[in-house]
Design a protein around this motif. Structure first.
Motif, PDB file in Angstrom:
ATOM      1  N   PRO A  19      67.218 127.847  67.967  1.00 48.27           N
ATOM      2  CA  PRO A  19      68.396 126.828  67.541  1.00 48.27           C
ATOM      3  C   PRO A  19      67.797 125.477  66.853  1.00 48.27           C
ATOM      4  CG  PRO A  19      69.260 127.432  69.659  1.00 48.27           C
ATOM      5  CD  PRO A  19      67.588 127.742  69.332  1.00 48.27           C
ATOM      6  N   VAL A  20      66.788 125.123  67.316  1.00 47.18           N
ATOM      7  CA  VAL A  20      66.174 123.803  66.902  1.00 47.18           C
ATOM      8  C   VAL A  20      65.455 124.087  65.659  1.00 47.18           C
ATOM      9  CG1 VAL A  20      64.496 121.782  67.400  1.00 47.18           C
ATOM     10  CG2 VAL A  20      65.759 122.832  69.309  1.00 47.18           C
ATOM     11  N   ARG A  21      64.811 125.109  65.489  1.00 48.09           N
ATOM     12  CA  ARG A  21      64.022 125.539  64.123  1.00 48.09           C
ATOM     13  C   ARG A  21      65.194 125.724  63.086  1.00 48.09           C
ATOM     14  NH1 ARG A  21      61.268 129.667  67.311  1.00 48.09           N
ATOM     15  NH2 ARG A  21      62.779 131.044  66.175  1.00 48.09           N
ATOM     16  N   ARG A  22      66.172 126.352  63.321  1.00 44.73           N
ATOM     17  CA  ARG A  22      67.279 126.678  62.560  1.00 44.73           C
ATOM     18  C   ARG A  22      67.942 125.301  61.991  1.00 44.73           C
ATOM     19  NH1 ARG A  22      68.668 130.904  65.762  1.00 44.73           N
ATOM     20  NH2 ARG A  22      70.286 129.860  66.734  1.00 44.73           N
ATOM     21  N   ALA A  23      68.002 124.338  62.918  1.00 47.54           N
ATOM     22  CA  ALA A  23      68.679 123.214  62.563  1.00 47.54           C
ATOM     23  C   ALA A  23      67.654 122.324  61.692  1.00 47.54           C
ATOM     24  CB  ALA A  23      68.854 122.364  64.060  1.00 47.54           C
ATOM     25  N   LEU A  24      66.642 122.362  61.917  1.00 48.23           N
ATOM     26  CA  LEU A  24      65.561 121.740  61.154  1.00 48.23           C
ATOM     27  C   LEU A  24      65.532 122.290  59.661  1.00 48.23           C
ATOM     28  CD1 LEU A  24      62.630 120.853  63.629  1.00 48.23           C
ATOM     29  CD2 LEU A  24      64.607 119.298  62.879  1.00 48.23           C
ATOM     30  N   GLU A  81      58.074 115.497  56.937  1.00 49.42           N
ATOM     31  CA  GLU A  81      59.158 115.510  56.554  1.00 49.42           C
ATOM     32  C   GLU A  81      60.120 115.076  57.843  1.00 49.42           C
ATOM     33  OE1 GLU A  81      59.247 119.044  53.330  1.00 49.42           O
ATOM     34  OE2 GLU A  81      59.553 119.605  55.166  1.00 49.42           O
ATOM     35  N   LEU A  82      59.576 115.464  58.902  1.00 53.98           N
ATOM     36  CA  LEU A  82      60.619 115.136  60.178  1.00 53.98           C
ATOM     37  C   LEU A  82      60.163 113.666  60.579  1.00 53.98           C
ATOM     38  CD1 LEU A  82      61.817 116.002  62.920  1.00 53.98           C
ATOM     39  CD2 LEU A  82      59.710 116.537  63.858  1.00 53.98           C
ATOM     40  N   SER A  83      59.381 112.938  60.235  1.00 55.76           N
ATOM     41  CA  SER A  83      58.930 111.597  60.447  1.00 55.76           C
ATOM     42  C   SER A  83      59.780 110.553  59.538  1.00 55.76           C
ATOM     43  CB  SER A  83      57.639 111.245  59.984  1.00 55.76           C
ATOM     44  OG  SER A  83      57.099 111.425  58.949  1.00 55.76           O
ATOM     45  N   SER A 120      55.380 109.257  63.609  1.00 59.66           N
ATOM     46  CA  SER A 120      56.521 109.167  64.491  1.00 59.66           C
ATOM     47  C   SER A 120      57.649 109.333  63.773  1.00 59.66           C
ATOM     48  CB  SER A 120      56.199 107.596  65.255  1.00 59.66           C
ATOM     49  OG  SER A 120      56.573 106.551  64.507  1.00 59.66           O
ATOM     50  N   PHE A 121      58.745 109.047  64.528  1.00 58.91           N
ATOM     51  CA  PHE A 121      60.292 108.986  63.866  1.00 58.91           C
ATOM     52  C   PHE A 121      60.481 107.568  63.332  1.00 58.91           C
ATOM     53  CE2 PHE A 121      60.950 112.774  67.146  1.00 58.91           C
ATOM     54  CZ  PHE A 121      61.682 113.375  66.238  1.00 58.91           C
ATOM     55  N   LYS A 122      61.298 107.776  62.336  1.00 61.51           N
ATOM     56  CA  LYS A 122      61.620 106.523  61.617  1.00 61.51           C
ATOM     57  C   LYS A 122      62.475 105.679  62.612  1.00 61.51           C
ATOM     58  CE  LYS A 122      65.281 106.559  58.970  1.00 61.51           C
ATOM     59  NZ  LYS A 122      66.280 106.794  57.817  1.00 61.51           N
ATOM     60  N   SER A 123      62.103 104.516  62.252  1.00 63.45           N
ATOM     61  CA  SER A 123      62.783 103.235  63.374  1.00 63.45           C
ATOM     62  C   SER A 123      64.252 103.001  63.196  1.00 63.45           C
ATOM     63  CB  SER A 123      61.873 101.945  63.446  1.00 63.45           C
ATOM     64  OG  SER A 123      60.898 102.228  64.125  1.00 63.45           O
TER      65      SER A 123
END
Length: 97
Positions: free
Chosen positions: A46-51, A61-63, A94-97
């Motif tokens: 489910p996480v893969r599909r969401a991304l 891209e995730l960052s 890292s994730f965007k702040s």
């Protein structure tokens, strides 16, 4: 909160499965779509599909997203966040702040 009842569904290939959510993805068909390499291999389907639905296929891209933005995606829950944080950290991201 009461869980929704599971209903029997049949995919285009004839696989029979039960789901309580509105997601129509056949678990049997989806198991053949798992990636063989990369950070997505450590994630639940489910996480893969969401991304993938959001157009995210790389850590770079995730960052570009904040943790809050990722958690809003259907199929993403708090339990996958440590995995995503660690994958980003290993690449110096890292994730965007």
């Amino acid at each position: 909160m009461v869980a929704a009842p599971k209903t029997l569904r049949i995919c285009e290939k004839g696989h029979r499965y039960y789901k309580s959510s509105e997601c129509n993805t056949c678990p049997k068909c989806e198991s053949g779509n798992a990636p063989e390499t990369g950070f997505m291999t450590t994630l639940a389907a489910p996480v893969r599909r969401a991304l993938e639905t959001e157009g995210i296929s790389t850590l770079s891209e995730l960052s570009a997203y904040s943790e809050k933005e990722i958690l809003k995606l259907h199929g993403v829950g708090p339990s996958c966040m440590p995995i995503l944080r660690e994958a980003l950290r290993e690449e110096g991201l890292s994730f965007k702040s």
